[in-house]
Motif scaffolding. Structure first.
Motif, short mmCIF file in Angstrom:
data_model
loop_
_atom_site.label_atom_id
_atom_site.label_comp_id
_atom_site.label_asym_id
_atom_site.label_seq_id
_atom_site.Cartn_x
_atom_site.Cartn_y
_atom_site.Cartn_z
N VAL A 150 0.86 -1.18 0.00
CA VAL A 150 0.00 0.00 0.00
C VAL A 150 0.90 1.23 0.00
CG1 VAL A 150 -1.65 1.38 1.30
CG2 VAL A 150 -1.94 -1.10 1.17
N VAL A 151 0.67 2.11 -0.98
CA VAL A 151 1.43 3.36 -1.06
C VAL A 151 0.52 4.50 -0.61
CG1 VAL A 151 2.71 4.93 -2.55
CG2 VAL A 151 2.80 2.47 -2.99
N SER A 152 0.90 5.17 0.45
CA SER A 152 0.10 6.26 1.00
C SER A 152 0.57 7.58 0.39
CB SER A 152 0.21 6.30 2.53
OG SER A 152 -0.62 7.29 3.07
N ALA A 153 0.08 7.88 -0.82
CA ALA A 153 0.45 9.13 -1.52
C ALA A 153 -0.48 10.24 -1.05
CB ALA A 153 0.36 8.92 -3.01
N THR A 154 -0.37 10.55 0.23
CA THR A 154 -1.36 11.40 0.90
C THR A 154 -0.84 12.79 1.22
OG1 THR A 154 -0.69 10.12 2.85
CG2 THR A 154 -2.81 9.59 1.87
N GLY A 155 0.28 13.16 0.64
CA GLY A 155 0.69 14.55 0.75
C GLY A 155 1.84 14.82 1.68
#
Length: 499
Positions: free
Chosen positions: A347-352
């Protein structure tokens, strides 16, 4: 201001200007200083062990510019390619080569993290505390120029996902991408819908991963050509400097036109963006659901996909998009609120990002801690009531470097005027009843989370942040320095001595 960088006061080295950060804006500021203020001494303090800033830090697959390189690049060193949307490693080489060409790399002290800066009105100096090699040392400077970007390099933003402690797979934030990560044959869920997510999805799919982009809300996504045909044509017929200038102004004009058109006619702009997306992604895909935000264009940043790579990847069946909220992580992936199970090995958390200003340093004026959220920003680069300090903060609707270069040129004008007229201190002061609002007019999550650190802007110049290159060009290059908001003073120690 004395040019002698070897001056020592009380055993503390002293400089005229201290630049924090050796990324795009720091290199630009250094070039302007050594070109336009040759009598002044300066150095660059860089917390990391190499220059490049963002373009050295981020190593995730597919990293690229989110604006064209003719405007993201330095105006004094035109981007030497017709590739408009460039890969991260190419941008890093360009920054390195520019710093080397102009001798700026020799001005950088690596591994020097600025942790505090304390202004003394009596001496008209900043006392800057630096951590380096496990030790602490101090420097003095007459002017402090923060070019350390706007986010925390040590950590990205990671939401508190429900049930994440149960998940047996690997969780990654793009800001800390593992070296040599094998993704071929892996099931990967990329959480997010911003520039990082839409970059990662086609890049991971190209490496053989089975990718799903999970977004809570969609983003406006625009296809742009990777190569600039006009730039290629001009480079064959004009000297590099002329070709670069023409391409740069062409792209500035296009960006300004599109932004103002979108703000004046948001519904027409929205319909056009979704129409183009539907044509590219193909039939059977719910474009309104997955690429049609409820907000107007430019309430948040628009995202660019070069040559439509994201659309092509979805159309080819190599990636999927799920627009839903996370109910919980499970042992093997994520369950959404609609009940869909997304299986994931990674899971890649590209959340800022986590926003911070002034490189995260603690700043005080005559012993009083500066709360940046209570300050109003002057010309988008200085804080009211904070003397002899500027910071680089680029555009949100255009290339970062455009505004940073204007700021650097204004700082040079200011320093030269102070030197010529024997002024020690420049400080901006707003009216007591000045109305204020958020400095950045975006609804993006990372901006909303940063209200505790972001300064305010005013209703009119010079306190208004225009987000317009032409207005800022006039305000920084051609306007007078004595505008009623900028005040010049002598050091208190000198004043008492004269008396």
């Amino acid at each position: 201001m004395a040019p002698d960088s070897r001056a020592v006061a009380g055993g503390v080295a002293e400089l005229d200007v201290l630049i924090i950060g050796a990324g795009l804006s720091g290199i630009d500021a250094a070039y302007r200083l050594q070109t336009e203020c040759p009598a002044l001494s300066f150095t660059i303090l860089e917390a990391r062990q190499t220059l490049g800033g963002t373009w050295d830090l981020f190593r995730y697959p597919g990293i690229r510019s989110d604006s064209d390189m003719s405007t993201l690049g330095f105006p004094f060193e035109p981007w030497d390619s017709d590739v408009a949307i460039a890969d991260g490693p190419d941008i890093l080489r360009y920054i390195q080569n520019t710093a080397r060409k102009y001798g700026i790399d020799r001005r950088i002290q690596y591994g020097h993290r600025v942790v505090a800066a304390d202004w003394s009105s009596e001496s008209a100096r900043w006392l800057v505390t630096v951590e380096t090699g496990g030790e602490t040392k101090q420097l003095r400077c007459r002017f402090l120029y923060a070019c350390a970007g706007y986010y925390d390099y040590a950590r990205g933003y990671m939401p508190e996902y429900p049930g994440i402690e149960r998940y047996q797979g690997q969780v990654i934030h793009p800001q800390q991408w593992p070296e040599n990560l094998e993704v071929a044959g892996k099931r990967i869920v990329v959480i997010g819908s911003g520039a990082t997510a839409i970059t990662l999805v086609p890049a991971l799919a190209a490496q053989g991963a089975q990718v799903t982009m999970l977004q809570r809300t969609p983003t406006y996504v625009i296809n742009l050509p990777r190569r600039d045909k006009l730039a290629a044509w001009l480079r064959k017929r004009l000297p590099d400097a002329a070709a670069g200038a023409v391409t740069r102004w062409k792209n500035i004009g296009i960006t300004l036109f599109f932004y103002h058109y979108a703000r004046k006619k948001p519904q027409q702009t929205r319909e056009k963006i979704l129409h183009l997306a539907k044509r590219q992604v193909g039939e059977g895909f719910d474009v309104e659901k997955h690429f049609g935000p409820s907000y107007k264009p430019w309430d948040q940043r628009l995202c660019i996909v070069p040559n439509g790579d994201l659309f092509k990847t979805i159309r080819a069946g190599k990636a999927a998009v799920v627009t839903d909220r996370i109910e919980t992580f499970t042992e093997t992936g994520i369950r959404t609120q609609s009940g869909e199970e997304l299986q994931a090995d990674i899971v890649v958390s590209a959340t800022g990002l986590v926003i911070q200003l002034l490189g995260g340093a603690r700043v005080s004026v005559d012993g009083e801690l500066v709360d940046t959220s209570k300050k109003m920003v002057y010309k988008g680069m200085m804080l009211d009531g904070v003397p002899n300090l500027a910071f680089a903060f680029g555009y949100t609707n255009a290339s970062w470097t455009l505004k940073c270069d204007l700021s650097a040129q204004y700082v040079c004008r200011l320093l030269n005027d102070m030197q010529r007229r024997g002024r020690d201190i420049c400080v901006t002061r707003r009216e007591a009843d000045a109305q204020s609002e958020s400095m950045v007019d975006l609804e993006s999550g990372y901006i909303q989370r940063a209200k505790s650190v972001m300064p305010q802007q005013g209703a009119a110049a010079p306190w208004r942040v225009h987000q317009n290159y032409l207005l800022d060009l006039a305000a920084t290059r051609f306007s007078g320095l004595d505008d009623g908001a900028m005040h010049f003073e002598k050091a208190q120690a000198k004043t008492r001595s004269a008396a």
